[in-house]
Design a protein around this motif. Structure first.
Motif, PDB file in Angstrom:
ATOM      1  N   LEU A 183       0.830  -1.191   0.000  1.00 15.25           N
ATOM      2  CA  LEU A 183       0.000   0.000   0.000  1.00 15.25           C
ATOM      3  C   LEU A 183       0.868   1.247   0.000  1.00 15.25           C
ATOM      4  CD1 LEU A 183      -2.589  -1.100   2.724  1.00 15.25           C
ATOM      5  CD2 LEU A 183      -2.979  -1.037   0.242  1.00 15.25           C
ATOM      6  N   GLY A 184       0.336   2.317  -0.575  1.00 20.31           N
ATOM      7  CA  GLY A 184       1.043   3.588  -0.576  1.00 20.31           C
ATOM      8  C   GLY A 184       1.567   3.949  -1.954  1.00 20.31           C
ATOM      9  N   GLU A 185       2.044   5.167  -2.071  1.00 17.92           N
ATOM     10  CA  GLU A 185       2.495   5.708  -3.355  1.00 17.92           C
ATOM     11  C   GLU A 185       3.651   4.926  -3.950  1.00 17.92           C
ATOM     12  OE1 GLU A 185       4.295   9.931  -5.125  1.00 17.92           O
ATOM     13  OE2 GLU A 185       3.388   9.840  -3.116  1.00 17.92           O
ATOM     14  N   ASN A 186       4.517   4.376  -3.100  1.00 20.19           N
ATOM     15  CA  ASN A 186       5.697   3.664  -3.589  1.00 20.19           C
ATOM     16  C   ASN A 186       5.518   2.150  -3.642  1.00 20.19           C
ATOM     17  OD1 ASN A 186       7.238   6.058  -3.886  1.00 20.19           O
ATOM     18  ND2 ASN A 186       7.653   6.066  -1.681  1.00 20.19           N
ATOM     19  N   ALA A 187       4.330   1.667  -3.362  1.00 17.33           N
ATOM     20  CA  ALA A 187       4.084   0.220  -3.380  1.00 17.33           C
ATOM     21  C   ALA A 187       4.120  -0.312  -4.813  1.00 17.33           C
ATOM     22  CB  ALA A 187       2.727  -0.089  -2.757  1.00 17.33           C
ATOM     23  N   CYS A 188       4.707  -1.495  -4.981  1.00 18.78           N
ATOM     24  CA  CYS A 188       4.737  -2.122  -6.309  1.00 18.78           C
ATOM     25  C   CYS A 188       3.305  -2.376  -6.780  1.00 18.78           C
ATOM     26  CB  CYS A 188       5.505  -3.434  -6.244  1.00 18.78           C
ATOM     27  SG  CYS A 188       5.455  -4.377  -7.787  1.00 18.78           S
ATOM     28  N   PRO A 189       2.931  -1.888  -7.958  1.00 20.24           N
ATOM     29  CA  PRO A 189       1.558  -2.091  -8.441  1.00 20.24           C
ATOM     30  C   PRO A 189       1.157  -3.555  -8.553  1.00 20.24           C
ATOM     31  CG  PRO A 189       2.633  -0.371  -9.710  1.00 20.24           C
ATOM     32  CD  PRO A 189       3.695  -0.985  -8.847  1.00 20.24           C
ATOM     33  N   PHE A 190       2.123  -4.443  -8.796  1.00 20.54           N
ATOM     34  CA  PHE A 190       1.787  -5.864  -8.918  1.00 20.54           C
ATOM     35  C   PHE A 190       1.162  -6.405  -7.636  1.00 20.54           C
ATOM     36  CE2 PHE A 190       4.571  -5.627 -12.554  1.00 20.54           C
ATOM     37  CZ  PHE A 190       4.151  -6.638 -13.406  1.00 20.54           C
ATOM     38  N   ASN A 191       1.497  -5.832  -6.480  1.00 20.85           N
ATOM     39  CA  ASN A 191       1.023  -6.385  -5.219  1.00 20.85           C
ATOM     40  C   ASN A 191      -0.484  -6.211  -5.037  1.00 20.85           C
ATOM     41  OD1 ASN A 191       3.599  -7.216  -4.570  1.00 20.85           O
ATOM     42  ND2 ASN A 191       4.089  -5.350  -3.441  1.00 20.85           N
ATOM     43  N   ALA A 192      -0.959  -4.958  -5.094  1.00 23.19           N
ATOM     44  CA  ALA A 192      -2.398  -4.736  -4.956  1.00 23.19           C
ATOM     45  C   ALA A 192      -3.166  -5.356  -6.115  1.00 23.19           C
ATOM     46  CB  ALA A 192      -2.693  -3.238  -4.860  1.00 23.19           C
ATOM     47  N   LEU A 193      -2.601  -5.296  -7.315  1.00 21.57           N
ATOM     48  CA  LEU A 193      -3.273  -5.894  -8.474  1.00 21.57           C
ATOM     49  C   LEU A 193      -3.443  -7.399  -8.303  1.00 21.57           C
ATOM     50  CD1 LEU A 193      -1.583  -4.014 -11.463  1.00 21.57           C
ATOM     51  CD2 LEU A 193      -3.932  -3.719 -10.630  1.00 21.57           C
TER      52      LEU A 193
END
Length: 507
Positions: free
Chosen positions: A449-459
């Protein structure tokens, strides 16, 4: 003139079935570069150049072997622009009594050829493509009565049929599959041998000019063209792989390094798929390396499995499933392909690297295709047909019979499990473990979570959540769903909001 023999651009072998029994004095061989084939998708410039140069060199080799060859270049003002048009021109000029061709690899071309007896008024002798171990009939026999079409069991049958890495009825080493030993990350190695590259000759230079002039807006770059365009050079590439790279291929076949796009991969699929190299002979060369003590079993088994396992299996699925297979969309995904797939311009370093390498080389290895570009498209809910067309366009070894099942079935799970047993979905943790991409990325693979979180994680978690109704019965996903269920509701909502915000910006 007795017979007109048409040879397609992916049939460049003197052992092709259409040449069997040919009379070199009376029969004519037709090879043609046609705009219909060059433009049915927007092929990578290097892919077009590779094929045209290989075709021209092959035609010269046939002439030297005593065949009568009629060759049409792409810029010939008389070029009819299609296979049917060029065959009709040849029939009018040469007056053959019949046409002979080896079956094409794609439904699209087969349907065109089926019209020829009526439209051209000649008998068409369409022969099996004997370059494959498993015929269409053999695959249908294997399929009959099976509840699931698991590649592993097909592969075992191919091992028994070919005798590769077999001792009687048992696999050498006591196991069929050493894949568990082939999932190690790699480290940069300045001492790794260099893959051979081949300087363009006069024929290739002419082709590069043709392609640059006729296809200026196509994907990719022509700079640094170094493909083998003769059978002799393709054999050099095979020899180099077996000597210099095969031993290290197995352990690192799933690894990714941003400054080493090729690692220990063979770079032979281009040459096998057009006919310069015989697939079974390539496998036997790898087997000899093991038997002579020059490569470990896990490497050789993994390499052979890619050819007589996956490659043959994909072809079987393509023809078994039929032309409607392209319309499969199990997850009902409709998102358009993101624009960075064409430019490589994205802050996600893994995607930027793989797409930029694809622009430069018309190549990416199988894990880059499956777990970077394919994984992202799956998680983001991209229309699988759009993903399929992109892969077909951008890779020099892509032909629909092998690319379509790999993308629609394996990468995007759009067939709902006909081909694969689970979706190949993964978070940033997998990419971080198997590559060095994340170390220089602005996103952190450890953050969800957060601005610097890898997009693959939440996706990744959003993909599982939104598709639970479709995937809940898949036993191979029991563990990730159990992990999701252990999260508190607030965390689940935060992850889904993170994914939604990212996808909104993507759109």
């Amino acid at each position: 003139m007795a017979k007109l023999i048409l040879i397609l651009g992916d049939q460049l072998s003197e052992q092709i079935s259409s040449l069997k029994g040919a009379d070199r004095q009376c029969d004519a061989v037709l090879i043609c570069e046609v705009m219909a084939e060059a433009t049915y998708v927007g092929h990578h410039k290097k892919k077009i150049a590779f094929l045209f140069s290989a075709m021209r060199h092959f035609a010269d080799g046939l002439r030297q072997a005593g065949y009568q060859v009629r060759y049409t270049k792409i810029d010939d003002p008389e070029n009819a622009g299609s296979f049917t048009g060029e065959v009709r021109r040849a029939v009018d000029a040469l007056k053959p009594t019949s046409i002979c061709v080896t079956e094409p690899g794609e439904w699209r071309v087969l349907n065109e050829m089926k019209l020829w007896p009526e439209t051209l008024g000649l008998q068409v002798d369409m022969r099996d493509d004997t370059r494959f171990v498993c015929s269409h009939a053999d695959f249908e026999t294997w399929v009959a009565g099976r509840k699931s079409l698991t590649m592993e069991f097909f592969y075992r049958d191919m091992r028994r049929r070919t005798g590769l890495l077999m001792r009687g009825d048992e696999p050498i080493g006591g196991r069929w599959n050493f894949d568990a030993e082939n999932r190690k990350p790699a480290k940069p190695d300045l001492l790794r041998p260099r893959h051979p590259s081949f300087e363009p000759d006069a024929i290739t230079a002419e082709v590069l000019d043709n392609v640059g002039n006729l296809f200026p807006d196509n994907f990719g770059s022509l700079d640094g063209f170094r493909f083998a365009v003769t059978r002799a050079d393709a054999q050099t590439a095979l020899d180099s792989f077996v000597t210099d790279f095969l031993a290290g291929f197995g352990a690192t076949q799933d690894a990714m390094l941003q400054d080493d796009p090729y690692l220990n991969h063979s770079l032979l699929s281009f040459y096998i798929n057009i006919g310069f190299l015989d697939a079974l002979s390539v496998c036997r060369a790898a087997e000899r390396a093991y038997l002579e003590g020059n490569a470990p079993l896990n490497a050789v088994e993994g390499f052979i499995r890619q050819i007589i396992g996956w490659r043959e299996y994909m072809r079987g699925i393509y023809w078994h499933a039929g032309p409607s297979y392209v319309d499969n969309n199990f997850f009902q995904n409709t998102r358009p392909l993101p624009s960075f797939y064409w430019s490589g311009k994205t802050d996600m370093n893994c995607l930027s690297i793989v797409i930029t390498e694809t622009i430069d080389h018309a190549y990416a290895h199988h894990i880059q295709r499956l777990m970077i570009t394919g994984n992202f498209a799956l998680l983001a809910g991209v229309d699988p047909k759009a993903v399929h067309l992109w892969y077909l366009e951008v890779y020099a070894d892509a032909y629909e019979w092998v690319e379509l099942p790999n993308v629609v079935g394996m990468s995007q799970f759009a067939d709902g499990g006909l081909l694969g047993t689970k979706p190949y979905a993964a978070s940033g943790n997998y990419i971080d473990r198997m590559s060095d991409y994340c170390g220089t990325c602005r996103f952190n693979p450890k953050q969800r979570l957060g601005e610097n979180a890898c997009p693959f994680n939440a996706l990744y978690w959003d993909f599982l959540a939104r598709n639970r109704g479709r995937l809940r019965a898949n036993r191979r996903l029991a563990q990730p769903y159990a992990t999701w269920d252990r999260m508190d509701e607030g965390t689940q909502q935060d992850l889904r909001r993170q994914a939604a915000g990212f996808l909104a910006k993507l759109q």
